[in-house]
Design a protein around this motif. Structure first.
Motif, PDB file in Angstrom:
ATOM      1  N   ARG A 217       0.537  -0.751   0.384  1.00 62.98           N
ATOM      2  CA  ARG A 217       0.222   0.003   0.041  1.00 62.98           C
ATOM      3  C   ARG A 217       0.713   0.955  -0.171  1.00 62.98           C
ATOM      4  O   ARG A 217       1.714   1.391   0.848  1.00 62.98           O
ATOM      5  CB  ARG A 217      -1.098   0.322   1.267  1.00 62.98           C
ATOM      6  CG  ARG A 217      -2.037   1.042   0.903  1.00 62.98           C
ATOM      7  CD  ARG A 217      -2.545   0.754   2.479  1.00 62.98           C
ATOM      8  NE  ARG A 217      -4.097   2.529   2.665  1.00 62.98           N
ATOM      9  CZ  ARG A 217      -4.697   2.640   2.691  1.00 62.98           C
ATOM     10  NH1 ARG A 217      -5.505   1.070   1.958  1.00 62.98           N
ATOM     11  NH2 ARG A 217      -5.131   3.790   2.372  1.00 62.98           N
ATOM     12  N   ALA A 218       0.258   1.722  -0.698  1.00 66.21           N
ATOM     13  CA  ALA A 218       1.647   3.238  -1.505  1.00 66.21           C
ATOM     14  C   ALA A 218       1.505   4.091  -0.921  1.00 66.21           C
ATOM     15  O   ALA A 218       0.301   5.387  -1.621  1.00 66.21           O
ATOM     16  CB  ALA A 218       2.378   3.456  -2.985  1.00 66.21           C
ATOM     17  N   ASP A 219       0.822   4.593   1.126  1.00 63.47           N
ATOM     18  CA  ASP A 219       0.051   6.266   1.263  1.00 63.47           C
ATOM     19  C   ASP A 219       1.162   7.126   0.904  1.00 63.47           C
ATOM     20  O   ASP A 219       0.698   8.527   0.938  1.00 63.47           O
ATOM     21  CB  ASP A 219      -0.486   5.960   2.855  1.00 63.47           C
ATOM     22  CG  ASP A 219      -1.012   4.829   2.521  1.00 63.47           C
ATOM     23  OD1 ASP A 219      -2.058   5.076   1.594  1.00 63.47           O
ATOM     24  OD2 ASP A 219      -1.642   4.695   3.696  1.00 63.47           O
ATOM     25  N   THR A 220       3.159   7.185   1.250  1.00 64.18           N
ATOM     26  CA  THR A 220       3.623   8.437   1.173  1.00 64.18           C
ATOM     27  C   THR A 220       4.896   7.149   1.399  1.00 64.18           C
ATOM     28  O   THR A 220       4.826   5.977   1.020  1.00 64.18           O
ATOM     29  CB  THR A 220       3.698   8.406   3.016  1.00 64.18           C
ATOM     30  OG1 THR A 220       5.173   9.412   2.674  1.00 64.18           O
ATOM     31  CG2 THR A 220       4.495   7.201   3.936  1.00 64.18           C
ATOM     32  N   MET A 221       5.792   8.062   0.200  1.00 63.91           N
ATOM     33  CA  MET A 221       6.742   7.422  -0.243  1.00 63.91           C
ATOM     34  C   MET A 221       7.946   8.225   0.117  1.00 63.91           C
ATOM     35  O   MET A 221       7.834   9.868  -0.206  1.00 63.91           O
ATOM     36  CB  MET A 221       6.757   7.370  -2.301  1.00 63.91           C
ATOM     37  CG  MET A 221       8.305   6.693  -3.177  1.00 63.91           C
ATOM     38  SD  MET A 221       7.735   6.500  -4.627  1.00 63.91           S
ATOM     39  CE  MET A 221       6.672   4.977  -4.907  1.00 63.91           C
ATOM     40  N   CYS A 222       9.454   7.479   0.320  1.00 64.21           N
ATOM     41  CA  CYS A 222      10.306   8.056   1.131  1.00 64.21           C
ATOM     42  C   CYS A 222      11.302   8.730  -0.009  1.00 64.21           C
ATOM     43  O   CYS A 222      11.587   7.200  -0.828  1.00 64.21           O
ATOM     44  CB  CYS A 222      10.949   7.280   2.566  1.00 64.21           C
ATOM     45  SG  CYS A 222      12.575   7.818   2.389  1.00 64.21           S
ATOM     46  N   ILE A 223      11.888   9.555   0.401  1.00 59.15           N
ATOM     47  CA  ILE A 223      13.072  10.120  -0.388  1.00 59.15           C
ATOM     48  C   ILE A 223      13.997  10.174   0.589  1.00 59.15           C
ATOM     49  O   ILE A 223      14.016  11.259   0.878  1.00 59.15           O
ATOM     50  CB  ILE A 223      13.035  10.617  -1.772  1.00 59.15           C
ATOM     51  CG1 ILE A 223      12.575  10.361  -2.697  1.00 59.15           C
ATOM     52  CG2 ILE A 223      14.918  10.585  -2.063  1.00 59.15           C
ATOM     53  CD1 ILE A 223      12.044  11.769  -3.618  1.00 59.15           C
ATOM     54  N   HIS A 224      15.297   9.280   0.750  1.00 57.29           N
ATOM     55  CA  HIS A 224      16.244   8.971   1.481  1.00 57.29           C
ATOM     56  C   HIS A 224      17.332  10.683   1.665  1.00 57.29           C
ATOM     57  O   HIS A 224      17.567  11.146   0.442  1.00 57.29           O
ATOM     58  CB  HIS A 224      16.940   7.965   1.647  1.00 57.29           C
ATOM     59  CG  HIS A 224      16.559   7.098   2.769  1.00 57.29           C
ATOM     60  ND1 HIS A 224      16.123   5.609   1.940  1.00 57.29           N
ATOM     61  CD2 HIS A 224      16.584   7.085   3.934  1.00 57.29           C
ATOM     62  CE1 HIS A 224      15.182   4.765   2.480  1.00 57.29           C
ATOM     63  NE2 HIS A 224      15.425   5.689   3.767  1.00 57.29           N
TER      64      HIS A 224
END
Length: 254
Positions: A217-224
């Protein structure tokens, strides 16, 4: 129209050490997870990063981690559930004070590094962290790895939860992130990161390192923010999402 929150771990400089390019990255993300002084960050950096996030209309979250500056909070530590509760309260409270002082609003809490990964599998740690967040403010959103114990614990504690996926990390077949010590754990090719990002948002799946297709489930996606190519990834993923007619906005659970 599809939408996703694009978040980045920021405010991870401290003292004379500068990590990442926060001011630039804030232009391309919708949420900022700000380090709270244990794994990185310091009072001055926290204050400065909160002000920059407010200036960019970026949603603000606390990013509490293990007390491990030398290891950047990425080394597992044998802590108790009570200790996990206390360090979450302590760090989240510190950032909340800066947010209040700056006239802002805190949206979420996302554990950092080893604490995040430990809580993804350890129910007791996950429940302690979730309870700490709920005891501070039940309106806060708890960010956690999609399908993890942390998401389950947040829901059990009555919190809104945001299931997180990673554009720049490889996955194992059990849905966990590949340990950074293994080759290929962090994606260095922006094209590969974009493909993975679009796959997760459009299809709700991600391809694990062994080729297995996993449901996420992709509610929020992180980019470090500390990735050497963080700014390039943020720019290109942001552009790719807009091109695919995917709206980027802070997470709001209906």
């Amino acid at each position: 129209m599809l939408s996703v929150d694009l978040n980045s771990d920021l405010g991870e400089s401290f003292g004379i050490y500068t990590v990442g390019n926060d001011e630039a990255i804030l232009k391309y993300v919708s949420s900022a997870n700000i380090a709270c002084g244990f794994h990185a960050g310091d009072p001055h950096v926290m204050h400065k990063t909160v002000l920059m996030a407010i200036k960019n209309n970026t949603a603000i979250g606390a990013h509490p981690g293990l007390m491990d500056l030398n290891g950047f909070g990425r080394r597992n530590m044998n802590i108790t559930a009570a200790q996990a509760y206390d360090i979450t309260i302590y760090q989240t409270g510190a950032l909340a004070a800066f947010v209040t002082a700056c006239g802002g609003h805190m949206q979420h809490v996302k554990p950092h590094g080893a604490l995040y990964n430990m809580a993804a599998k350890d129910t007791m740690l996950a429940e302690a962290i979730a309870q700490a967040v709920a005891d501070i403010d039940k309106k806060l959103i708890l960010f956690g790895l999609a399908g993890s114990e942390l998401i389950k614990a947040g829901e059990k504690a009555g919190l809104k939860t945001a299931s997180e996926v990673f554009a720049d990390r490889a996955y194992l077949s059990d849905g966990s992130l590949m340990p950074r010590s293994e080759p290929g754990a962090v994606l260095s090719d922006d094209k590969a990161a974009i493909r993975q990002a679009l796959q997760m948002i459009k299809t709700g799946t991600v391809t694990a390192s062994d080729g297995k297709s996993l449901t996420v489930r992709a509610d929020t996606m992180c980019i470090h923010g500390d990735n050497a190519k963080a700014l390039i990834f943020a720019q290109k993923i942001n552009a790719a999402l807009h091109e695919a007619d995917i709206k980027i906005s802070p997470f709001q659970r209906q």
